[in-house]
Enzyme design. Structure first.
Site, mmCIF file in Angstrom:
data_model
loop_
_atom_site.group_PDB
_atom_site.id
_atom_site.type_symbol
_atom_site.label_atom_id
_atom_site.label_comp_id
_atom_site.label_asym_id
_atom_site.label_seq_id
_atom_site.Cartn_x
_atom_site.Cartn_y
_atom_site.Cartn_z
ATOM 1 N N ASP A 20 67.033 48.413 8.090
ATOM 2 C CA ASP A 20 67.533 48.412 6.704
ATOM 3 C C ASP A 20 68.049 49.781 6.260
ATOM 4 O O ASP A 20 67.585 50.347 5.276
ATOM 5 C CB ASP A 20 66.437 47.922 5.758
ATOM 6 N N ASN A 128 70.745 40.141 6.625
ATOM 7 C CA ASN A 128 71.358 39.223 5.676
ATOM 8 C C ASN A 128 72.483 39.875 4.884
ATOM 9 O O ASN A 128 73.322 39.186 4.307
ATOM 10 C CB ASN A 128 70.301 38.679 4.705
ATOM 11 N N HIS A 129 72.544 41.206 4.864
ATOM 12 C CA HIS A 129 73.640 41.893 4.169
ATOM 13 C C HIS A 129 74.884 41.993 5.043
ATOM 14 O O HIS A 129 76.003 41.933 4.534
ATOM 15 C CB HIS A 129 73.198 43.294 3.737
ATOM 16 N N HIS A 217 64.632 39.746 11.406
ATOM 17 C CA HIS A 217 65.050 40.158 10.061
ATOM 18 C C HIS A 217 64.911 38.963 9.132
ATOM 19 O O HIS A 217 65.867 38.198 8.912
ATOM 20 C CB HIS A 217 66.500 40.663 10.086
#
Length: 564
Positions: A20, A128-129, A217
């Site tokens: 992250d 997810n980003h 993730h």
């Protein structure tokens, strides 16, 4: 368990672990714009200084699904500066690399490419980003992969069954099986685990001789009945799980007593929200693995991370100073808040002494509970007093009240950080029966609004309504339905499937206009809700067990250069 330094030899894997990074977060902010870039630079420099074998990233390298040119340029520049060079690579890949790296036209590890000179390979799953989108299912990591700077793995193309094939590595006599699974909507992945549709493949030869490392993730904390992945879903033959997506730094490995593996949660390297989890000191990990039974995780504090302090103040607890009926109580409350913020600034200044890499202005958040009849004060005027001392002058103060049951929908107050689709669901749960959706579904409307907000899909809501209306009219005409009662009965339960086509049609319209085709066809995961979302060396003994199911293995050797 031996200390980290005694493990440094030709038999020991040294792996830098981070998750992250959120590169590009608030890059247009005058104060915080370079924070994510400075920290990635520190992470890569740390990898080079410690002469690691490779870097493992646990997803969300980028904050935006479509990173800006500045963001991509900075990332490529840093990867080229720190990860390319003449230093030899001391481990080999033994697995079938066409399976491991199935998203690229160059299906082999980058350091074995004769046209590249890689000194520190980077292996990364997507988050997810920065997840794959568009008809081709590409993401920003695939751009870096095509340029030879990153090895993107853990991408599953199937929505019916997931087979996770490990990257098999060997250094001396130490064998390492690296598993990875990029971000998948939690509800869908949860359901697939329950239905036994997720398989982790194991080496055919000597499966118990491998150290099994898994990067994932997903939500680790429970956000709903199925909106997370329980640790017990993972296979019990694993040794260490690197858990991305959760931003709180809990990097000290914890043992799962049921599955007998360890879990490390490195957390984010930049604060993307002003919540308590982000206030934990940020670290990355230096993992050492020797043989099947020796491993050590050294926690490395990040020095370039902007300080973040958060406090909660409940005004009702200060009855010795004021009550709601006290004259000029609002001024007294403001003075109390001023004192609390000043205390946090003084603490930040003390901690920053001797740390020249730490940014000068900290993040400060004071959450004020004004329940019990207190009034708020002007936060903009309050913030002006600290505009030259904090990095977030516009949102220092956050007023909140204890949650109360309210029947009036106008009293609905969403929790801080609530997701778009949750807001829609919450709205209709609190709404009166007369304003409930009938033709559309809550989930479909939530998905359309999410596409509009998160993915800049400007036509999503309009297309959803138009498409749904047209399909319903044709359906009713074909069925010969004429009465209101029959119409109500007929349209129930058919909305969700049609809503899929609506949003995909919105995407098609955008492509016709020549806009950036950045998003995937969501028909496969429409039924799911997308995700939100100590210093020193910590030795930990390996799990001792003889169990672990046998599995299929991927044979064959990849292209190999040997060491070099």
């Amino acid at each position: 368990m031996s200390s980290g330094n005694t493990l440094d030899d030709e038999e020991t894997f040294k792996i830098l672990i981070a998750t992250d990074v959120h590169l590009g977060y608030l890059e247009k902010d005058a104060i915080r714009g370079n924070d994510s870039y400075n920290t990635l630079n520190e992470i890569l420099n740390c990898a080079k200084t410690n002469k690691v074998d490779f870097i493992l990233l646990g997803g969300d390298l980028f904050h935006d699904n479509k990173p800006s040119r500045r963001c991509l340029h900075n990332c490529i520049t840093m990867l080229r500066r720190y990860c390319m060079g003449d230093s030899p690579i001391h481990f080999n890949i033994l697995s079938d690399q066409t399976v491991n790296f199935n998203t690229t036209q160059f299906p082999w590890v980058n350091y074995q490419d004769e046209n590249l000179n890689i000194s520190i390979p980077v292996f990364s799953i997507h988050g997810n980003h920065d997840d794959p989108t568009g008809a081709e299912g590409l993401c920003a990591l695939d751009l870096l992969g095509a340029s030879g700077l990153i090895n993107h793995f853990g991408h599953s193309n199937s929505v019916e069954r997931i087979e996770i094939s490990p990257i098999l590595m060997q250094k001396g006599n130490t064998k390492l099986a690296l598993y990875g699974l990029g971000s998948i909507p939690d509800e869908r992945l949860y359901r697939m685990f329950v239905n036994k549709q997720v398989t982790m493949l194991r080496p055919k030869e000597d499966p118990d001789e491998w150290f099994n490392l898994f990067a994932i993730h997903q939500n680790r904390s429970k956000h709903g009945p199925t909106n997370y992945i329980p640790e017990q879903f993972l296979d019990d033959f694993l040794d260490l799980v690197v858990w991305g997506h959760e931003h709180e730094c809990l990097i000290t490995p914890t043992r799962n007593e049921q599955q007998l593996f360890y879990v490390t949660q490195p957390g984010s390297s930049v604060a993307t929200s002003l919540s308590p989890g982000e206030a934990t000191k940020k670290h990355i990990g230096l993992l050492r693995v020797k043989g099947r039974k020796k491993m050590n995780l050294e926690k490395i504090p990040l020095k370039t991370v902007r300080q973040f302090f958060i406090q909660d103040v409940v005004l009702a607890d200060y009855q010795d100073l004021f009550t709601p009926d006290t004259p000029q109580v609002t001024k007294k409350v403001e003075n109390l808040c001023h004192a609390k913020v000043t205390e946090m600034l003084e603490e930040a200044e003390r901690e920053r002494l001797g740390c020249p890499l730490t940014p000068e202005k900290p993040l400060i958040r004071l959450r004020v509970d004004y329940s019990g009849g207190f009034d708020t004060f002007n936060t903009s005027r309050f913030s002006q007093k600290f505009v030259d001392r904090v990095a977030n002058p516009k949102d220092i103060i956050h007023f909140l009240r204890r949650r109360e049951q309210k029947e009036d929908i106008k009293g609905l107050t969403p929790a801080e950080g609530l997701r778009v689709e949750d807001l829609v669901k919450q709205y209709f749960q609190a709404a009166e029966q007369t304003v409930q959706l009938s033709l559309l579904t809550e989930q479909g409307m939530g998905k359309a609004i999410q596409e509009f907000v998160d993915k800049d899909e400007k036509d999503a809501i309009e297309e959803l309504i138009t498409y749904q209306l047209e399909k319903t009219q044709r359906h009713l005409q074909a069925r010969g339905v004429t009465t209101e009662q029959d119409i109500d009965t007929e349209v129930k339960g058919v909305g969700l499937a049609w809503e899929v086509g609506a949003i995909n049609r919105a995407k098609a319209h955008r492509l016709e206009r020549g806009d950036n085709p950045g998003d995937k066809d969501i028909s496969d995961d429409f039924a799911d809700v997308t995700m939100d979302s100590d210093e020193g060396s910590v030795p930990f003994p390996p799990p001792t067990r003889g169990r672990g199911r046998g599995g299929r293995g991927r044979g064959g050797r990849g292209r190999g250069r040997g060491e070099g």
